[in-house]
Scaffold this motif. Sequence first.
Motif, mmCIF file in Angstrom:
data_model
loop_
_atom_site.group_PDB
_atom_site.id
_atom_site.type_symbol
_atom_site.label_atom_id
_atom_site.label_comp_id
_atom_site.label_asym_id
_atom_site.label_seq_id
_atom_site.Cartn_x
_atom_site.Cartn_y
_atom_site.Cartn_z
ATOM 1 N N ARG A 1 -85.452 -40.246 -94.041
ATOM 2 C CA ARG A 1 -86.132 -41.394 -94.644
ATOM 3 C C ARG A 1 -86.716 -42.289 -93.562
ATOM 4 N NH1 ARG A 1 -81.557 -44.027 -98.196
ATOM 5 N NH2 ARG A 1 -80.256 -43.013 -96.636
ATOM 6 N N ASP A 2 -87.882 -42.802 -93.846
ATOM 7 C CA ASP A 2 -88.520 -43.813 -93.005
ATOM 8 C C ASP A 2 -88.424 -45.109 -93.789
ATOM 9 O OD1 ASP A 2 -89.997 -45.373 -91.328
ATOM 10 O OD2 ASP A 2 -91.728 -44.036 -91.226
ATOM 11 N N MET B 1 -90.232 -49.550 -89.313
ATOM 12 C CA MET B 1 -89.295 -48.835 -90.176
ATOM 13 C C MET B 1 -88.375 -47.959 -89.313
ATOM 14 S SD MET B 1 -89.836 -49.439 -93.457
ATOM 15 C CE MET B 1 -91.084 -50.095 -94.558
ATOM 16 N N ALA B 2 -87.114 -47.871 -89.713
ATOM 17 C CA ALA B 2 -86.153 -47.042 -88.993
ATOM 18 C C ALA B 2 -86.044 -45.683 -89.660
ATOM 19 C CB ALA B 2 -84.795 -47.736 -88.970
ATOM 20 N N LEU B 3 -86.154 -44.637 -88.858
ATOM 21 C CA LEU B 3 -86.031 -43.274 -89.367
ATOM 22 C C LEU B 3 -84.558 -42.893 -89.392
ATOM 23 C CD1 LEU B 3 -87.777 -40.853 -90.286
ATOM 24 C CD2 LEU B 3 -87.590 -39.997 -87.951
ATOM 25 N N THR B 4 -84.073 -42.467 -90.540
ATOM 26 C CA THR B 4 -82.683 -42.051 -90.677
ATOM 27 C C THR B 4 -82.620 -40.645 -91.264
ATOM 28 O OG1 THR B 4 -82.487 -43.018 -92.893
ATOM 29 C CG2 THR B 4 -81.870 -44.412 -91.023
ATOM 30 N N VAL C 1 -88.672 -41.406 -98.608
ATOM 31 C CA VAL C 1 -88.202 -40.061 -98.279
ATOM 32 C C VAL C 1 -89.376 -39.284 -97.685
ATOM 33 C CG1 VAL C 1 -87.284 -37.906 -99.193
ATOM 34 C CG2 VAL C 1 -86.442 -40.083 -100.073
ATOM 35 N N VAL C 2 -89.202 -38.796 -96.446
ATOM 36 C CA VAL C 2 -90.289 -38.090 -95.760
ATOM 37 C C VAL C 2 -89.970 -36.624 -95.498
ATOM 38 C CG1 VAL C 2 -91.111 -40.235 -94.711
ATOM 39 C CG2 VAL C 2 -89.477 -38.785 -93.456
ATOM 40 N N GLY C 3 -88.722 -36.231 -95.740
ATOM 41 C CA GLY C 3 -88.352 -34.837 -95.518
ATOM 42 C C GLY C 3 -87.003 -34.525 -96.130
ATOM 43 N N VAL C 4 -86.785 -33.246 -96.417
ATOM 44 C CA VAL C 4 -85.501 -32.804 -96.949
ATOM 45 C C VAL C 4 -85.285 -31.344 -96.588
ATOM 46 C CG1 VAL C 4 -86.450 -32.126 -99.196
ATOM 47 C CG2 VAL C 4 -84.013 -32.667 -99.005
ATOM 48 N N ALA C 5 -84.028 -31.002 -96.356
ATOM 49 C CA ALA C 5 -83.627 -29.613 -96.161
ATOM 50 C C ALA C 5 -82.383 -29.390 -97.008
ATOM 51 C CB ALA C 5 -83.334 -29.326 -94.690
ATOM 52 N N THR C 6 -82.291 -28.219 -97.633
ATOM 53 C CA THR C 6 -81.165 -27.948 -98.515
ATOM 54 C C THR C 6 -80.437 -26.677 -98.088
ATOM 55 O OG1 THR C 6 -82.511 -26.630 -100.045
ATOM 56 C CG2 THR C 6 -82.355 -29.000 -100.481
ATOM 57 N N GLY C 7 -79.204 -26.567 -98.531
ATOM 58 C CA GLY C 7 -78.415 -25.377 -98.258
ATOM 59 C C GLY C 7 -77.269 -25.271 -99.249
ATOM 60 N N ILE D 1 -87.038 -33.672 -86.028
ATOM 61 C CA ILE D 1 -86.388 -33.748 -87.341
ATOM 62 C C ILE D 1 -86.021 -32.359 -87.848
ATOM 63 C CG2 ILE D 1 -86.666 -34.498 -89.738
ATOM 64 C CD1 ILE D 1 -88.546 -36.704 -88.677
ATOM 65 N N GLY D 2 -86.879 -31.382 -87.589
ATOM 66 C CA GLY D 2 -86.583 -30.014 -88.018
ATOM 67 C C GLY D 2 -85.293 -29.496 -87.411
#
Length: 197
Positions: free
Chosen positions: A61-62, A1-4, A66-72, A113-114
């Motif tokens: 995404r992997d 899987m490709a991490l984007t 969806v494996v992570g999210v950050a919002t602002g 990723i962070g």
Amino acid sequence: MALTIQSFSGSDAAPFFDDLARLRTAVFRAFPYLYEGNPVYEQTYLSTYAKSEGSVFVIARDGDAVVGVATGTPMAGETDEVKRPFIEANLDPKQFFYFGESVLLPAYRGQGIGIKFFEGREAQAKRLGLRYATFCAVERPLDHPRRPVDYAPLDTFWAKRGYTHHPELRTTFSWRDLDDTVESPKPLSFWIRDLTP
């Protein structure tokens, strides 16, 4: 899987809301949040956030997962709980871009990723012409019964990203902790970075 890792403006993230709600609930159960999630609230929160002008969702995404999210979002459109400490300190909320959550599944941590999450939100702040980026972090007592023995706060990581802790800027958010039956206020303090060169 490709991490984007990709940034979405506001409602463009709507197709991912179900995944984001599940992700927030799962990650926020851990210390220091200990959040007892509510799917209905999560959907309402995400929809409201998406409607905020200038908001951004940075999604990892992997493959399709969806494996992570950050919002602002610009602080000017945030709640009184977020803005009040700044107004009381004679700081103009209109100059700040406020980071909401940054959640990432444990298996994907330690891979940079962070950092990408911070870069994506800072880029949005700069696009909007805002001078400062800020976020708040929950504070738990050192002797909290659910504090893991190996727990390491993210203070060092945030400082390396150029953020300065401002413990004088304080607020409270209320949520229901694990094992609790009612919501209770939690203390949080802010970190700030000046984004000007």
